[in-house]
Design a protein around this motif. Structure first.
Motif, PDB file in Angstrom:
ATOM      1  N   VAL A  47       8.129 -28.609  -9.214  1.00 19.55           N
ATOM      2  CA  VAL A  47       8.127 -28.298  -7.963  1.00 19.55           C
ATOM      3  C   VAL A  47       8.948 -26.808  -7.777  1.00 19.55           C
ATOM      4  O   VAL A  47       8.499 -25.956  -7.223  1.00 19.55           O
ATOM      5  N   HIS A  48       9.831 -26.775  -8.681  1.00 20.85           N
ATOM      6  CA  HIS A  48      10.721 -25.493  -8.493  1.00 20.85           C
ATOM      7  C   HIS A  48      10.389 -24.628  -9.586  1.00 20.85           C
ATOM      8  O   HIS A  48      11.336 -23.670  -9.879  1.00 20.85           O
ATOM      9  N   ASN A  49       9.317 -24.854 -10.372  1.00 22.99           N
ATOM     10  CA  ASN A  49       9.058 -23.943 -11.426  1.00 22.99           C
ATOM     11  C   ASN A  49       9.785 -23.734 -12.756  1.00 22.99           C
ATOM     12  O   ASN A  49      10.076 -22.585 -13.069  1.00 22.99           O
ATOM     13  N   LYS A  50      10.606 -24.847 -12.917  1.00 26.75           N
ATOM     14  CA  LYS A  50      11.598 -24.612 -13.816  1.00 26.75           C
ATOM     15  C   LYS A  50      11.104 -25.358 -15.220  1.00 26.75           C
ATOM     16  O   LYS A  50      10.561 -26.477 -15.062  1.00 26.75           O
ATOM     17  N   GLU A  51      11.395 -24.969 -16.391  1.00 28.76           N
ATOM     18  CA  GLU A  51      11.112 -25.549 -17.600  1.00 28.76           C
ATOM     19  C   GLU A  51      12.120 -26.689 -18.040  1.00 28.76           C
ATOM     20  O   GLU A  51      12.089 -27.794 -18.750  1.00 28.76           O
ATOM     21  N   THR A  52      13.582 -26.392 -17.588  1.00 25.89           N
ATOM     22  CA  THR A  52      14.472 -27.156 -17.806  1.00 25.89           C
ATOM     23  C   THR A  52      15.579 -27.253 -16.823  1.00 25.89           C
ATOM     24  O   THR A  52      15.283 -26.217 -15.954  1.00 25.89           O
ATOM     25  N   PRO A  53      16.656 -28.111 -16.664  1.00 25.96           N
ATOM     26  CA  PRO A  53      17.465 -28.205 -15.685  1.00 25.96           C
ATOM     27  C   PRO A  53      18.284 -26.993 -15.788  1.00 25.96           C
ATOM     28  O   PRO A  53      19.253 -26.537 -14.640  1.00 25.96           O
ATOM     29  N   ASN A  54      18.491 -26.478 -16.833  1.00 22.63           N
ATOM     30  CA  ASN A  54      19.459 -25.125 -16.946  1.00 22.63           C
ATOM     31  C   ASN A  54      18.618 -24.094 -16.797  1.00 22.63           C
ATOM     32  O   ASN A  54      17.358 -23.992 -16.889  1.00 22.63           O
ATOM     33  N   PHE A  55      19.212 -22.787 -16.509  1.00 18.78           N
ATOM     34  CA  PHE A  55      18.648 -21.624 -16.566  1.00 18.78           C
ATOM     35  C   PHE A  55      19.468 -20.383 -16.821  1.00 18.78           C
ATOM     36  O   PHE A  55      20.648 -20.699 -16.762  1.00 18.78           O
TER      37      PHE A  55
ATOM     38  N   PHE B 154      12.917 -16.211   1.034  1.00 16.71           N
ATOM     39  CA  PHE B 154      13.817 -15.241   0.748  1.00 16.71           C
ATOM     40  C   PHE B 154      13.436 -13.955   0.405  1.00 16.71           C
ATOM     41  O   PHE B 154      13.894 -12.772   0.412  1.00 16.71           O
ATOM     42  N   GLY B 155      12.209 -14.103  -0.502  1.00 14.12           N
ATOM     43  CA  GLY B 155      11.638 -12.894  -1.073  1.00 14.12           C
ATOM     44  C   GLY B 155      12.347 -12.260  -2.303  1.00 14.12           C
ATOM     45  O   GLY B 155      12.036 -11.332  -2.829  1.00 14.12           O
ATOM     46  N   VAL B 156      13.067 -13.262  -2.910  1.00 15.61           N
ATOM     47  CA  VAL B 156      13.596 -12.802  -4.302  1.00 15.61           C
ATOM     48  C   VAL B 156      13.799 -14.089  -5.226  1.00 15.61           C
ATOM     49  O   VAL B 156      13.793 -15.161  -4.650  1.00 15.61           O
ATOM     50  N   PRO B 157      13.961 -13.534  -6.587  1.00 16.75           N
ATOM     51  CA  PRO B 157      13.860 -14.876  -7.411  1.00 16.75           C
ATOM     52  C   PRO B 157      14.815 -15.726  -7.336  1.00 16.75           C
ATOM     53  O   PRO B 157      15.878 -15.354  -6.820  1.00 16.75           O
ATOM     54  N   TYR B 158      14.687 -17.044  -7.235  1.00 13.77           N
ATOM     55  CA  TYR B 158      15.584 -18.122  -6.924  1.00 13.77           C
ATOM     56  C   TYR B 158      15.724 -19.071  -8.180  1.00 13.77           C
ATOM     57  O   TYR B 158      14.496 -19.411  -8.915  1.00 13.77           O
ATOM     58  N   ASP B 159      16.810 -19.683  -8.268  1.00 12.76           N
ATOM     59  CA  ASP B 159      17.110 -20.802  -9.041  1.00 12.76           C
ATOM     60  C   ASP B 159      17.945 -21.917  -8.401  1.00 12.76           C
ATOM     61  O   ASP B 159      18.486 -21.633  -7.508  1.00 12.76           O
ATOM     62  N   VAL B 160      17.839 -23.181  -9.118  1.00 16.00           N
ATOM     63  CA  VAL B 160      18.643 -24.178  -8.452  1.00 16.00           C
ATOM     64  C   VAL B 160      19.318 -24.978  -9.595  1.00 16.00           C
ATOM     65  O   VAL B 160      18.870 -25.196 -10.628  1.00 16.00           O
ATOM     66  N   VAL B 161      20.732 -25.134  -9.043  1.00 13.59           N
ATOM     67  CA  VAL B 161      21.583 -25.979  -9.914  1.00 13.59           C
ATOM     68  C   VAL B 161      21.765 -27.116  -9.471  1.00 13.59           C
ATOM     69  O   VAL B 161      21.737 -27.569  -8.447  1.00 13.59           O
ATOM     70  N   GLY B 162      20.976 -28.333 -10.085  1.00 14.61           N
ATOM     71  CA  GLY B 162      20.595 -29.644  -9.646  1.00 14.61           C
ATOM     72  C   GLY B 162      21.833 -30.537  -9.267  1.00 14.61           C
ATOM     73  O   GLY B 162      22.489 -30.550 -10.124  1.00 14.61           O
TER      74      GLY B 162
ATOM     75  N   LEU C 270      15.088 -16.342 -21.563  1.00 15.07           N
ATOM     76  CA  LEU C 270      15.670 -15.278 -20.419  1.00 15.07           C
ATOM     77  C   LEU C 270      14.448 -15.102 -19.574  1.00 15.07           C
ATOM     78  O   LEU C 270      13.531 -14.421 -19.897  1.00 15.07           O
ATOM     79  N   ARG C 271      14.909 -15.318 -18.311  1.00 12.61           N
ATOM     80  CA  ARG C 271      13.751 -14.913 -17.225  1.00 12.61           C
ATOM     81  C   ARG C 271      14.351 -13.639 -16.687  1.00 12.61           C
ATOM     82  O   ARG C 271      15.414 -13.527 -15.986  1.00 12.61           O
ATOM     83  N   THR C 272      13.699 -12.504 -16.546  1.00 10.47           N
ATOM     84  CA  THR C 272      13.994 -11.358 -15.995  1.00 10.47           C
ATOM     85  C   THR C 272      12.969 -11.091 -15.059  1.00 10.47           C
ATOM     86  O   THR C 272      11.820 -11.010 -15.272  1.00 10.47           O
ATOM     87  N   PRO C 273      13.537 -10.759 -13.724  1.00 13.80           N
ATOM     88  CA  PRO C 273      12.622 -10.173 -12.511  1.00 13.80           C
ATOM     89  C   PRO C 273      11.914  -9.015 -12.904  1.00 13.80           C
ATOM     90  O   PRO C 273      12.448  -8.082 -13.838  1.00 13.80           O
ATOM     91  N   THR C 274      10.487  -9.049 -12.719  1.00  9.95           N
ATOM     92  CA  THR C 274      10.096  -7.678 -12.894  1.00  9.95           C
ATOM     93  C   THR C 274      10.627  -6.318 -12.108  1.00  9.95           C
ATOM     94  O   THR C 274      10.163  -5.445 -12.738  1.00  9.95           O
ATOM     95  N   THR C 275      11.413  -6.583 -11.074  1.00  7.80           N
ATOM     96  CA  THR C 275      12.001  -5.369 -10.626  1.00  7.80           C
ATOM     97  C   THR C 275      13.291  -5.162 -11.099  1.00  7.80           C
ATOM     98  O   THR C 275      13.746  -3.983 -10.542  1.00  7.80           O
ATOM     99  N   LEU C 276      13.799  -5.751 -12.443  1.00  9.68           N
ATOM    100  CA  LEU C 276      15.006  -5.397 -12.961  1.00  9.68           C
ATOM    101  C   LEU C 276      15.085  -3.857 -13.233  1.00  9.68           C
ATOM    102  O   LEU C 276      14.213  -3.453 -13.777  1.00  9.68           O
ATOM    103  N   ARG C 277      16.241  -3.210 -12.673  1.00 13.71           N
ATOM    104  CA  ARG C 277      16.367  -1.749 -12.928  1.00 13.71           C
ATOM    105  C   ARG C 277      17.554  -1.504 -13.627  1.00 13.71           C
ATOM    106  O   ARG C 277      18.447  -2.325 -13.681  1.00 13.71           O
ATOM    107  N   ALA C 278      17.469  -0.495 -14.405  1.00 15.61           N
ATOM    108  CA  ALA C 278      18.800  -0.334 -15.349  1.00 15.61           C
ATOM    109  C   ALA C 278      20.048   0.189 -14.252  1.00 15.61           C
ATOM    110  O   ALA C 278      20.068   1.349 -13.804  1.00 15.61           O
ATOM    111  N   SER C 279      20.982  -1.031 -14.179  1.00 15.03           N
ATOM    112  CA  SER C 279      21.945  -0.855 -13.353  1.00 15.03           C
ATOM    113  C   SER C 279      23.035  -1.899 -13.565  1.00 15.03           C
ATOM    114  O   SER C 279      22.423  -2.851 -13.766  1.00 15.03           O
TER     115      SER C 279
END
Length: 201
Positions: free
Chosen positions: A151-159, A119-127, A28-37
């Motif tokens: 290049v996209h700093n991914k460990e696996t094709p899924n996220f 874009f200044g926010v965490p991103y992921d790619v669906v290949g 589970l990748r959690t952005p460090t800015t995640l707030r309880a919301s």
């Protein structure tokens, strides 16, 4: 082997305790800015087919997203970006110099990663299928996929990313182009990703 012929990204609301129970191989990748919301904003970009000759157009497109992301960041901070793959132009972007296809090349993915990071926010790619189309640069889908992941700093094709309280952003990507069963125009989700997703939900 099961073959899915779609690009996939979901927002799920599972019990996090069961989705990531001990023994799960999910990360589970959690952005460090995640707030309880329970509020969140996810920007979704369809097939960009980026072309370095047209970067001004992509900048204009990004400018429409940035105010939305800035407002969401100030309100709750739960912001992410997902590209639905097919990041590069599927023909030569320098036809006077080379006939090499741009899609799937290292140059293509480095340019796309720089753009998506801007874009200044965490991103992921669906290949998508074209993301492994670096035919002149890579001999195999495996080599092409390794570069794409690096290049996209991914460990696996899924996220899987927690984007808000009890809210997951989940995606899987194509892992085959050259070795496609029917045609290179299909998107193939491998069995490992299907098994991962079934355990996740």
């Amino acid at each position: 082997m099961r073959v899915l012929k779609v690009s996939i990204a979901w927002v799920l609301y599972p019990s996090l305790a069961s989705a990531f129970a001990p023994g799960s191989t999910s990360k589970l990748r959690t952005p460090t800015t995640l707030r309880a919301s329970d509020e969140f904003v996810v920007g979704v970009l369809g097939d960009l087919h980026m072309d370095p000759r047209k970067m001004e157009d992509y900048g204009v497109g990004r400018s429409h997203f940035l105010p939305i992301f800035e407002e969401a960041n100030s309100k709750h901070g739960n912001v992410a970006l997902v590209s639905l793959g097919d990041l590069g132009e599927s023909k030569s972007v320098r036809p006077e110099e080379t006939s090499e296809l741009f899609a799937g090349t290292t140059e293509c993915h480095e340019m796309a990663a720089e753009f998506l990071s801007s874009f200044g926010v965490p991103y992921d790619v669906v290949g998508g299928n074209h993301d492994l189309e670096g035919l002149d640069e890579f001999e195999t889908d495996r080599d092409n996929l390794e570069m794409y992941l690096r290049v996209h700093n991914k460990e696996t094709p899924n996220f899987c990313r927690e984007i808000a309280d009890k809210t997951l952003l989940v995606g899987m990507g194509s892992t085959v182009f050259r070795d496609a069963v029917y045609t290179s125009h299909e998107v193939t989700i491998d069995q490992q990703q299907i098994d991962w997703f079934e355990k996740l939900v």
